[in-house]
Design an enzyme around this catalytic site. Structure first.
Site, PDB file in Angstrom:
ATOM      1  N   LYS A  10       1.063  -1.384   0.072  1.00 22.25           N
ATOM      2  CA  LYS A  10       0.062  -0.050   0.006  1.00 22.25           C
ATOM      3  C   LYS A  10       0.814   1.279   0.040  1.00 22.25           C
ATOM      4  O   LYS A  10       0.300   2.344  -0.762  1.00 22.25           O
ATOM      5  CB  LYS A  10      -0.970   0.090   1.279  1.00 22.25           C
ATOM      6  N   ARG A  85     -10.097   0.673  10.378  1.00 24.13           N
ATOM      7  CA  ARG A  85      -9.639  -0.695  10.401  1.00 24.13           C
ATOM      8  C   ARG A  85     -10.939  -1.575  10.714  1.00 24.13           C
ATOM      9  O   ARG A  85     -10.817  -2.704  11.062  1.00 24.13           O
ATOM     10  CB  ARG A  85      -8.546  -0.810  11.338  1.00 24.13           C
ATOM     11  N   ARG A 124      11.638  -6.298   5.019  1.00 22.76           N
ATOM     12  CA  ARG A 124      11.172  -4.853   4.894  1.00 22.76           C
ATOM     13  C   ARG A 124      11.959  -3.937   6.018  1.00 22.76           C
ATOM     14  O   ARG A 124      12.408  -4.439   7.203  1.00 22.76           O
ATOM     15  CB  ARG A 124       9.658  -4.574   5.384  1.00 22.76           C
ATOM     16  N   ARG A 157      11.293  -2.415  11.597  1.00 24.62           N
ATOM     17  CA  ARG A 157      10.024  -2.093  12.499  1.00 24.62           C
ATOM     18  C   ARG A 157       9.992  -3.108  13.522  1.00 24.62           C
ATOM     19  O   ARG A 157      10.022  -4.433  13.287  1.00 24.62           O
ATOM     20  CB  ARG A 157       8.773  -1.865  11.905  1.00 24.62           C
ATOM     21  N   ARG A 168      -0.664  -9.842  13.173  1.00 22.17           N
ATOM     22  CA  ARG A 168      -1.162  -8.565  12.537  1.00 22.17           C
ATOM     23  C   ARG A 168      -1.935  -9.233  11.136  1.00 22.17           C
ATOM     24  O   ARG A 168      -3.075  -8.468  10.931  1.00 22.17           O
ATOM     25  CB  ARG A 168      -0.043  -7.781  12.047  1.00 22.17           C
TER      26      ARG A 168
HETATM   27  P1  AMP Z   1       0.463  -0.383   9.915  1.00 18.89           P
HETATM   28  O1  AMP Z   1       1.622   0.785   9.690  1.00 18.89           O
HETATM   29  O2  AMP Z   1      -0.665   0.197   9.276  1.00 18.89           O
HETATM   30  O3  AMP Z   1       0.776  -1.737   9.872  1.00 18.89           O
HETATM   31  O4  AMP Z   1      -0.013  -0.034  11.616  1.00 18.89           O
HETATM   32  C1  AMP Z   1       1.064  -0.455  12.560  1.00 18.89           C
HETATM   33  C2  AMP Z   1       0.286  -0.459  13.831  1.00 18.89           C
HETATM   34  O5  AMP Z   1      -0.373   0.766  14.238  1.00 18.89           O
HETATM   35  C3  AMP Z   1      -1.024  -1.360  13.830  1.00 18.89           C
HETATM   36  O6  AMP Z   1      -0.655  -2.817  14.210  1.00 18.89           O
HETATM   37  C4  AMP Z   1      -1.805  -0.852  14.877  1.00 18.89           C
HETATM   38  O7  AMP Z   1      -1.207  -1.146  16.452  1.00 18.89           O
HETATM   39  C5  AMP Z   1      -1.794   0.474  14.892  1.00 18.89           C
HETATM   40  N1  AMP Z   1      -2.651   1.250  13.741  1.00 18.89           N
HETATM   41  C6  AMP Z   1      -2.522   1.879  12.767  1.00 18.89           C
HETATM   42  N2  AMP Z   1      -3.697   2.094  12.046  1.00 18.89           N
HETATM   43  C7  AMP Z   1      -4.881   1.753  12.828  1.00 18.89           C
HETATM   44  C8  AMP Z   1      -6.251   2.132  12.892  1.00 18.89           C
HETATM   45  N3  AMP Z   1      -6.625   2.613  11.944  1.00 18.89           N
HETATM   46  N4  AMP Z   1      -6.654   1.505  14.089  1.00 18.89           N
HETATM   47  C9  AMP Z   1      -5.962   1.054  15.285  1.00 18.89           C
HETATM   48  N5  AMP Z   1      -4.767   0.787  14.967  1.00 18.89           N
HETATM   49  C10 AMP Z   1      -4.075   1.276  14.189  1.00 18.89           C
END
Ligand code: AMP
Length: 211
Positions: A10, A85, A124, A157, A168
């Protein structure tokens, strides 16, 4: 809006669209990581959830997104990534967009197989300074371990370790299904292939957006 599992590309797709349409890429994961890095109240509340790979509570995320969408650079449009989400967040987003007098034009569902996702995520690396994304297998930086854009040492990360990735992906599957159904019912959903390879991706995005 981009919907897709972690590692589906994405971020890479968003970068292509930012260049094509000159609108900001708004990703809740990046916004939250910024809050954590700056040790803000939001960051302190969000960090334990993020470290486990769980979702941060909706109230925190919804407020953060509304604040971001009110910034002037979002007026001409934006790419939302990582949000909503769940259905509660999708409802909040409708309210936020109503208040802003705008609406979603298109939702892209990015599709990639699970083994490919695991491989991509464990290899990554990101730049903690400018957010650039690398992959040790197919998009390494020119100088090993150093960001091409800003010269900062790139890192893995915390949540890109295999056991956290599996959580995840599970969380994603459960949460994404109803959201995909919602936007499909609204007739604004399109499917884009995330496994076509970096070189073919701009063409794939163009094909889907213009179809
Ligand atoms: P991402 O970079 O999108 O994989 O997000 C990393 C982490 O941030 C996720 O595993 C969640 O803990 C948190 N996170 C990101 N976006 C959201 C969201 N819209 N709602 C809740 N938690 C989020």
């Amino acid at each position: 809006m981009l919907i897709g599992p972690p590692g589906s590309g994405k971020g890479t797709m968003a970068n292509i669209m930012v260049n094509n349409y000159h609108i900001p890429h708004i990703t809740t994961g990046d916004l939250l990581r910024e809050e954590v890095a700056h040790e803000t109240d939001i960051g302190r509340q969000a960090k334990p959830y993020m470290d486990r790979g769980d979702l941060v509570p909706d109230g925190i995320v919804n407020k953060m997104v509304e604040k971001r969408l009110h910034r002037p650079d979002s007026r001409g449009g934006f790419i939302l990534d990582g949000y909503p989400r769940n259905l509660n967040q999708a409802e909040s987003l409708d309210e936020i967009l109503n208040r802003l007098g705008t609406k979603l034009d298109c939702v892209l569902d990015v599709v990639v197989g699970e083994e490919e996702l695991l491989k991509r995520l464990t290899t990554r690396r990101i730049c903690p300074n400018c957010g650039a994304i690398y992959n040790l297998l197919n998009k390494p930086p020119i100088r090993t371990g150093i960001c091409d854009n800003c010269g900062t040492a790139i890192i893995q990360r915390d949540d890109d370790r295999e056991e956290i990735i599996r959580t995840r992906l599970e969380v994603y599957k459960k949460q994404a299904e109803p959201i995909i159904r919602l936007y499909r019912a609204r007739g604004i959903m399109k499917t884009v292939r995330g496994d076509v390879g970096l070189n073919a991706l701009p063409k794939e995005i163009k094909r889907v957006l213009e179809s």
